[in-house]
Design a protein around this motif. Structure first.
Motif, PDB file in Angstrom:
ATOM      1  N   LEU A   1       0.820  -1.216   0.000  1.00  0.00           N
ATOM      2  CA  LEU A   1       0.000   0.000   0.000  1.00  0.00           C
ATOM      3  C   LEU A   1       0.857   1.270   0.000  1.00  0.00           C
ATOM      4  O   LEU A   1       0.659   2.167  -0.820  1.00  0.00           O
ATOM      5  N   ILE A   2       1.799   1.345   0.912  1.00  0.00           N
ATOM      6  CA  ILE A   2       2.649   2.535   0.975  1.00  0.00           C
ATOM      7  C   ILE A   2       3.576   2.588  -0.229  1.00  0.00           C
ATOM      8  O   ILE A   2       3.859   3.661  -0.758  1.00  0.00           O
ATOM      9  N   GLY A   3       4.022   1.425  -0.689  1.00  0.00           N
ATOM     10  CA  GLY A   3       4.872   1.389  -1.883  1.00  0.00           C
ATOM     11  C   GLY A   3       4.171   1.936  -3.114  1.00  0.00           C
ATOM     12  O   GLY A   3       4.780   2.616  -3.943  1.00  0.00           O
ATOM     13  N   LEU A   4       2.873   1.659  -3.244  1.00  0.00           N
ATOM     14  CA  LEU A   4       2.113   2.226  -4.365  1.00  0.00           C
ATOM     15  C   LEU A   4       2.053   3.748  -4.277  1.00  0.00           C
ATOM     16  O   LEU A   4       2.260   4.447  -5.276  1.00  0.00           O
ATOM     17  N   LEU A   5       1.784   4.254  -3.080  1.00  0.00           N
ATOM     18  CA  LEU A   5       1.758   5.705  -2.893  1.00  0.00           C
ATOM     19  C   LEU A   5       3.136   6.307  -3.151  1.00  0.00           C
ATOM     20  O   LEU A   5       3.264   7.360  -3.781  1.00  0.00           O
ATOM     21  N   TYR A   6       4.150   5.645  -2.661  1.00  0.00           N
ATOM     22  CA  TYR A   6       5.529   6.106  -2.854  1.00  0.00           C
ATOM     23  C   TYR A   6       5.882   6.132  -4.341  1.00  0.00           C
ATOM     24  O   TYR A   6       6.438   7.109  -4.839  1.00  0.00           O
ATOM     25  N   THR A   7       5.524   5.078  -5.046  1.00  0.00           N
ATOM     26  CA  THR A   7       5.787   5.000  -6.477  1.00  0.00           C
ATOM     27  C   THR A   7       5.075   6.137  -7.214  1.00  0.00           C
ATOM     28  O   THR A   7       5.643   6.759  -8.107  1.00  0.00           O
ATOM     29  N   ALA A   8       3.846   6.415  -6.810  1.00  0.00           N
ATOM     30  CA  ALA A   8       3.066   7.480  -7.454  1.00  0.00           C
ATOM     31  C   ALA A   8       3.590   8.872  -7.127  1.00  0.00           C
ATOM     32  O   ALA A   8       3.305   9.827  -7.856  1.00  0.00           O
ATOM     33  N   SER A   9       4.378   9.001  -6.051  1.00  0.00           N
ATOM     34  CA  SER A   9       4.870  10.321  -5.639  1.00  0.00           C
ATOM     35  C   SER A   9       6.075  10.786  -6.461  1.00  0.00           C
ATOM     36  O   SER A   9       6.566  11.889  -6.247  1.00  0.00           O
ATOM     37  N   GLY A  10       6.564   9.927  -7.356  1.00  0.00           N
ATOM     38  CA  GLY A  10       7.656  10.322  -8.245  1.00  0.00           C
ATOM     39  C   GLY A  10       9.038  10.284  -7.635  1.00  0.00           C
ATOM     40  O   GLY A  10       9.840  11.200  -7.855  1.00  0.00           O
ATOM     41  N   PRO A  11       9.396   9.232  -6.895  1.00  0.00           N
ATOM     42  CA  PRO A  11      10.740   9.159  -6.328  1.00  0.00           C
ATOM     43  C   PRO A  11      11.772   8.892  -7.423  1.00  0.00           C
ATOM     44  O   PRO A  11      11.433   8.448  -8.519  1.00  0.00           O
ATOM     45  N   SER A  12      13.023   9.150  -7.090  1.00  0.00           N
ATOM     46  CA  SER A  12      14.077   8.793  -8.043  1.00  0.00           C
ATOM     47  C   SER A  12      14.161   7.272  -8.120  1.00  0.00           C
ATOM     48  O   SER A  12      13.852   6.570  -7.145  1.00  0.00           O
ATOM     49  N   LEU A  13      14.573   6.778  -9.261  1.00  0.00           N
ATOM     50  CA  LEU A  13      14.665   5.330  -9.449  1.00  0.00           C
ATOM     51  C   LEU A  13      15.640   4.711  -8.464  1.00  0.00           C
ATOM     52  O   LEU A  13      15.370   3.667  -7.875  1.00  0.00           O
ATOM     53  N   GLY A  14      16.763   5.362  -8.239  1.00  0.00           N
ATOM     54  CA  GLY A  14      17.762   4.829  -7.305  1.00  0.00           C
ATOM     55  C   GLY A  14      17.235   4.726  -5.887  1.00  0.00           C
ATOM     56  O   GLY A  14      17.438   3.709  -5.215  1.00  0.00           O
ATOM     57  N   SER A  15      16.555   5.764  -5.434  1.00  0.00           N
ATOM     58  CA  SER A  15      15.984   5.756  -4.091  1.00  0.00           C
ATOM     59  C   SER A  15      14.905   4.687  -3.969  1.00  0.00           C
ATOM     60  O   SER A  15      14.842   3.956  -2.974  1.00  0.00           O
ATOM     61  N   ALA A  16      14.061   4.594  -4.976  1.00  0.00           N
ATOM     62  CA  ALA A  16      12.980   3.599  -4.950  1.00  0.00           C
ATOM     63  C   ALA A  16      13.552   2.185  -4.919  1.00  0.00           C
ATOM     64  O   ALA A  16      13.112   1.349  -4.118  1.00  0.00           O
ATOM     65  N   LEU A  17      14.529   1.914  -5.768  1.00  0.00           N
ATOM     66  CA  LEU A  17      15.130   0.573  -5.794  1.00  0.00           C
ATOM     67  C   LEU A  17      15.760   0.235  -4.447  1.00  0.00           C
ATOM     68  O   LEU A  17      15.664  -0.908  -3.988  1.00  0.00           O
ATOM     69  N   LEU A  18      16.397   1.216  -3.832  1.00  0.00           N
ATOM     70  CA  LEU A  18      17.005   0.986  -2.524  1.00  0.00           C
ATOM     71  C   LEU A  18      15.937   0.580  -1.502  1.00  0.00           C
ATOM     72  O   LEU A  18      16.107  -0.424  -0.795  1.00  0.00           O
ATOM     73  N   HIS A  19      14.833   1.303  -1.465  1.00  0.00           N
ATOM     74  CA  HIS A  19      13.743   0.956  -0.540  1.00  0.00           C
ATOM     75  C   HIS A  19      13.174  -0.426  -0.832  1.00  0.00           C
ATOM     76  O   HIS A  19      12.985  -1.240   0.082  1.00  0.00           O
ATOM     77  N   PHE A  20      12.889  -0.703  -2.097  1.00  0.00           N
ATOM     78  CA  PHE A  20      12.263  -1.976  -2.474  1.00  0.00           C
ATOM     79  C   PHE A  20      13.195  -3.154  -2.183  1.00  0.00           C
ATOM     80  O   PHE A  20      12.765  -4.184  -1.672  1.00  0.00           O
ATOM     81  N   ARG A  21      14.458  -2.992  -2.522  1.00  0.00           N
ATOM     82  CA  ARG A  21      15.416  -4.092  -2.316  1.00  0.00           C
ATOM     83  C   ARG A  21      15.689  -4.333  -0.843  1.00  0.00           C
ATOM     84  O   ARG A  21      15.818  -5.486  -0.409  1.00  0.00           O
ATOM     85  N   ILE A  22      15.803  -3.266  -0.076  1.00  0.00           N
ATOM     86  CA  ILE A  22      16.031  -3.429   1.366  1.00  0.00           C
ATOM     87  C   ILE A  22      14.855  -4.156   1.998  1.00  0.00           C
ATOM     88  O   ILE A  22      15.037  -5.104   2.777  1.00  0.00           O
ATOM     89  N   PHE A  23      13.635  -3.728   1.680  1.00  0.00           N
ATOM     90  CA  PHE A  23      12.469  -4.385   2.272  1.00  0.00           C
ATOM     91  C   PHE A  23      12.410  -5.857   1.881  1.00  0.00           C
ATOM     92  O   PHE A  23      12.233  -6.730   2.732  1.00  0.00           O
ATOM     93  N   THR A  24      12.576  -6.125   0.592  1.00  0.00           N
ATOM     94  CA  THR A  24      12.486  -7.515   0.106  1.00  0.00           C
ATOM     95  C   THR A  24      13.570  -8.380   0.734  1.00  0.00           C
ATOM     96  O   THR A  24      13.302  -9.490   1.205  1.00  0.00           O
ATOM     97  N   GLY A  25      14.791  -7.882   0.758  1.00  0.00           N
ATOM     98  CA  GLY A  25      15.883  -8.635   1.382  1.00  0.00           C
ATOM     99  C   GLY A  25      15.635  -8.874   2.859  1.00  0.00           C
ATOM    100  O   GLY A  25      15.882  -9.973   3.373  1.00  0.00           O
ATOM    101  N   ALA A  26      15.134  -7.851   3.553  1.00  0.00           N
ATOM    102  CA  ALA A  26      14.848  -7.990   4.982  1.00  0.00           C
ATOM    103  C   ALA A  26      13.769  -9.036   5.230  1.00  0.00           C
ATOM    104  O   ALA A  26      13.866  -9.829   6.168  1.00  0.00           O
ATOM    105  N   ARG A  27      12.727  -9.064   4.382  1.00  0.00           N
ATOM    106  CA  ARG A  27      11.655 -10.038   4.568  1.00  0.00           C
ATOM    107  C   ARG A  27      12.141 -11.457   4.279  1.00  0.00           C
ATOM    108  O   ARG A  27      11.765 -12.408   4.978  1.00  0.00           O
ATOM    109  N   ILE A  28      12.958 -11.612   3.267  1.00  0.00           N
ATOM    110  CA  ILE A  28      13.490 -12.944   2.963  1.00  0.00           C
ATOM    111  C   ILE A  28      14.386 -13.419   4.102  1.00  0.00           C
ATOM    112  O   ILE A  28      14.285 -14.561   4.563  1.00  0.00           O
TER     113      ILE A  28
END
Length: 147
Positions: free
Chosen positions: A81-108
């Protein structure tokens, strides 16, 4: 809907969201697998699956998987849910990838730490790293909102 797919961050978000959602769903299958192989069920009517050979009981392995699954549900839904809002807010690709990868790695890693009973604080740290990723995305969405 074409606007969403024109967002350069969206395909990356979609990939990582699918990874963590599928990981969450896999926990349900893992629970079922252990219930069937151990013939331990939660409801009396479920023992018929094992031809009456199963029993209604709890099992530490099954309960550990269920707790891990519950923790996934409590974290993956906010990420999506928050990731969708974050994606829609226009973040930089590098910042977004960092957030997505950190979360995914942490969950795994959290799942590995939970299922293999790694010593604490490994599981707690992975939980908080994932949570901080979600909170950081939420914080970054706030300037794009009108309150």
């Amino acid at each position: 809907m074409a606007g969403v797919f024109d967002n350069p961050v969206f395909p990356y978000f979609a990939f990582y969201a699918i990874v963590v959602v599928l990981k969450t769903i896999s926990m349900a299958f893992l629970t079922v697998f252990h219930r069937l192989t151990k013939r331990i069920y939660i409801n009396p009517e479920d023992t018929r699956i094992a031809g009456g050979q199963g029993k209604v009981a709890t099992n530490e392995t099954i309960e550990r998987i269920r707790r891990c699954h519950q923790n996934d549900i409590e974290n993956v839904i906010p990420f999506v849910l928050i990731g969708l809002l974050y994606t829609a807010s226009g973040p930089s690709l590098g910042s977004a990838l960092l957030h997505f990868r950190i979360f995914t790695g942490a969950r795994i890693f959290h799942t590995i730490a939970y299922l293999f009973a790694l010593p604490q604080p490994s599981r707690a740290l992975s939980f908080f790293v994932g949570l901080l990723s979600i909170m950081s995305m939420a914080y970054n969405v706030l300037p794009a909102t009108k309150y």
